[in-house]
Write an enzyme that holds these catalytic residues in place. Sequence first.
Site, PDB file in Angstrom:
ATOM      1  N   GLU A  39       7.091 -12.933   6.406  1.00 26.78           N
ATOM      2  CA  GLU A  39       5.805 -13.312   5.818  1.00 26.78           C
ATOM      3  C   GLU A  39       6.054 -13.912   4.433  1.00 26.78           C
ATOM      4  O   GLU A  39       5.685 -13.365   3.388  1.00 26.78           O
ATOM      5  CB  GLU A  39       4.895 -12.078   5.789  1.00 26.78           C
ATOM      6  CG  GLU A  39       4.573 -11.599   7.209  1.00 26.78           C
ATOM      7  CD  GLU A  39       4.079 -10.167   7.302  1.00 26.78           C
ATOM      8  OE1 GLU A  39       4.033  -9.638   8.422  1.00 26.78           O
ATOM      9  OE2 GLU A  39       3.753  -9.571   6.260  1.00 26.78           O
ATOM     10  N   HIS A  58       0.881  -9.586   2.397  1.00 28.21           N
ATOM     11  CA  HIS A  58       1.409  -9.835   3.750  1.00 28.21           C
ATOM     12  C   HIS A  58       0.944 -11.175   4.304  1.00 28.21           C
ATOM     13  O   HIS A  58       0.128 -11.873   3.699  1.00 28.21           O
ATOM     14  CB  HIS A  58       0.909  -8.738   4.700  1.00 28.21           C
ATOM     15  CG  HIS A  58       1.583  -7.421   4.518  1.00 28.21           C
ATOM     16  ND1 HIS A  58       2.524  -6.944   5.387  1.00 28.21           N
ATOM     17  CD2 HIS A  58       1.443  -6.484   3.552  1.00 28.21           C
ATOM     18  CE1 HIS A  58       2.935  -5.755   4.973  1.00 28.21           C
ATOM     19  NE2 HIS A  58       2.303  -5.457   3.859  1.00 28.21           N
ATOM     20  N   GLU A 112      -3.829  -9.979   3.608  1.00 26.34           N
ATOM     21  CA  GLU A 112      -3.214 -10.730   4.698  1.00 26.34           C
ATOM     22  C   GLU A 112      -3.567 -12.203   4.555  1.00 26.34           C
ATOM     23  O   GLU A 112      -4.749 -12.562   4.453  1.00 26.34           O
ATOM     24  CB  GLU A 112      -3.718 -10.221   6.060  1.00 26.34           C
ATOM     25  CG  GLU A 112      -3.372  -8.774   6.355  1.00 26.34           C
ATOM     26  CD  GLU A 112      -1.936  -8.573   6.825  1.00 26.34           C
ATOM     27  OE1 GLU A 112      -1.216  -9.586   7.014  1.00 26.34           O
ATOM     28  OE2 GLU A 112      -1.542  -7.399   6.998  1.00 26.34           O
ATOM     29  N   HIS A 172       7.372  -7.238   4.929  1.00 23.90           N
ATOM     30  CA  HIS A 172       7.747  -7.931   6.171  1.00 23.90           C
ATOM     31  C   HIS A 172       8.320  -9.302   5.785  1.00 23.90           C
ATOM     32  O   HIS A 172       7.588 -10.188   5.350  1.00 23.90           O
ATOM     33  CB  HIS A 172       6.518  -8.084   7.066  1.00 23.90           C
ATOM     34  CG  HIS A 172       5.967  -6.756   7.501  1.00 23.90           C
ATOM     35  ND1 HIS A 172       4.635  -6.505   7.659  1.00 23.90           N
ATOM     36  CD2 HIS A 172       6.609  -5.599   7.789  1.00 23.90           C
ATOM     37  CE1 HIS A 172       4.470  -5.246   8.049  1.00 23.90           C
ATOM     38  NE2 HIS A 172       5.660  -4.674   8.127  1.00 23.90           N
TER      39      HIS A 172
HETATM   40 ZN    ZN Z   1       3.024  -7.762   7.260  1.00 21.66          ZN
END
Ligand code: ZN
Length: 372
Positions: free
Chosen positions: A167, A257, A333, A164
Site C-alpha cells: 500500500e 493504508h 484507507e 501493509h
Molecule cells: Zn492495509
Amino acid sequence: MTIQINAGFDSGNIRLVAIEGDRVDLEIVADHLSDFYQWFHFRVSGAKGRTLTFRILNAGGAAYAFGWPGYKARWSADREAWRVTDSAYADGVLSFTKAIDTDLVWFAYFAPYSMERHHDLVSRIALKPGVTHRQLGTTLDGQPLDCLTMGSGEKQVWIYARQHPGESMAEWWAEGALEKLTDPDDATAKLLREKTTLHVVPNMNPDGSRRGHLRTNAAGVNLNREWHSPTPTRSPEVLAVRNAMDETGVAFAMDIHGDEAIPANFLAGYEGIPSWTDAFGEKFYEYGRRLAAATPEFQIEQGYEKSAPGTANLSMSTNQLAERFGAVSMTLEMPFKDHDPNADPEFAWSPARCKVLAAACLDTLAGMIDEI
Ligand code: ZN
C-alpha cells in the site's frame, strides 16, 4: 531485439511465465512465507515500437481478487509520472495493453515508494528545525525503523503508515504529512506543533516494502494483526512502535493504508472495542464529517462494515490504541483505483493527491484538537 522483463530491484515483484509474439504472460509472486499477493512492479525493455499485452495469469488467486474489476494498472517511462493504462479483468486474469515508445517502461500496482526515497525523506525531515529522529528498532532483515517527532504540546499524536507494504500510497501520504508539519509558513502546522507532540512513522514495514510484498513482513506476518501481543521474532516492528507509544501515551492516532476494492477514500474506526461509548466514538465520527466537509477528496458514505458491540479485533492497531490509550484512533484507507467522487481519468488516485489529502487530514485535526 528481445523483450526483457525484470523485477530485480527494490519493491520489484513479477515472475515471467512466457512471451509469445506480442503477449507477455506473468505471475505475481506471493509474499515470503505467506499466501498473500497482489502487489506487482516490473520493468520492460527491448520493446520500443511494439504494442504488448500483459496478462497476469494468477490475478484470480490474489488476496483481494474482488478488487481487480474497475482497477487500472499504472505505468511510467520516467518513474516519476505514473499514469493509468486500460486494464481488464476476466476469468481470473488481469490484462493490460500498452503501445511502448520508449526503451524502458515500468508497470506497478500503484506508484512505488522505494526505500531509497524513504531514507531521502527521513534525512531531509530530520534536518528541519525542531525535529527529532529516533530509530525505534530494527526489522528482521536488519533495516532501521524510523520515527520523526516534532512539537512541544502535551497531547500525543501518533501517525504511522504502510504496515501493509504494497500500500505504497500510505508512504506518499506520510511524505505529504511530514512536509506540511515542518513547513514554517503553515499556520495550522504551527498550531499543531504548539498544542501537540507528533510522532510519525512513515514506513512500518521496510522489509515487506523492499521485498515487494503486498501485506506482510520478512516472516510473512501481517503486522496489523499483531498489536495485542507483538513479539521480537514475528513482529519486531509493531513491538518497537507500541513500546514507544506506551512511553508517551496516545491521544490521537492515524494508521495509513490502501484498499484494493473501494474506489474512494474512507476512514475505519474502533466500533466494538470493550471501552466503547457513544461519546468516545462521536469524536471519530466528527473527525470524518469535518474532513469530508473540508475536501472533495474524502467522503463518509462508502467504507467497511462496522464491528458489532464487543466484537472488535484488538490485534488491529486502531482498535488496540483506542482501547489501550483511550485514543481517538482511525485507519485511513486510500484507493488503488480512484477516489470516484473526484475522479481523474489520467492518473487516478496518485502520489500528488495522497499528499494533498494528508494536508487536509492535518488541517482537520488542528481544527478540533481542543476536543480530543
Ligand atoms: Zn492495509
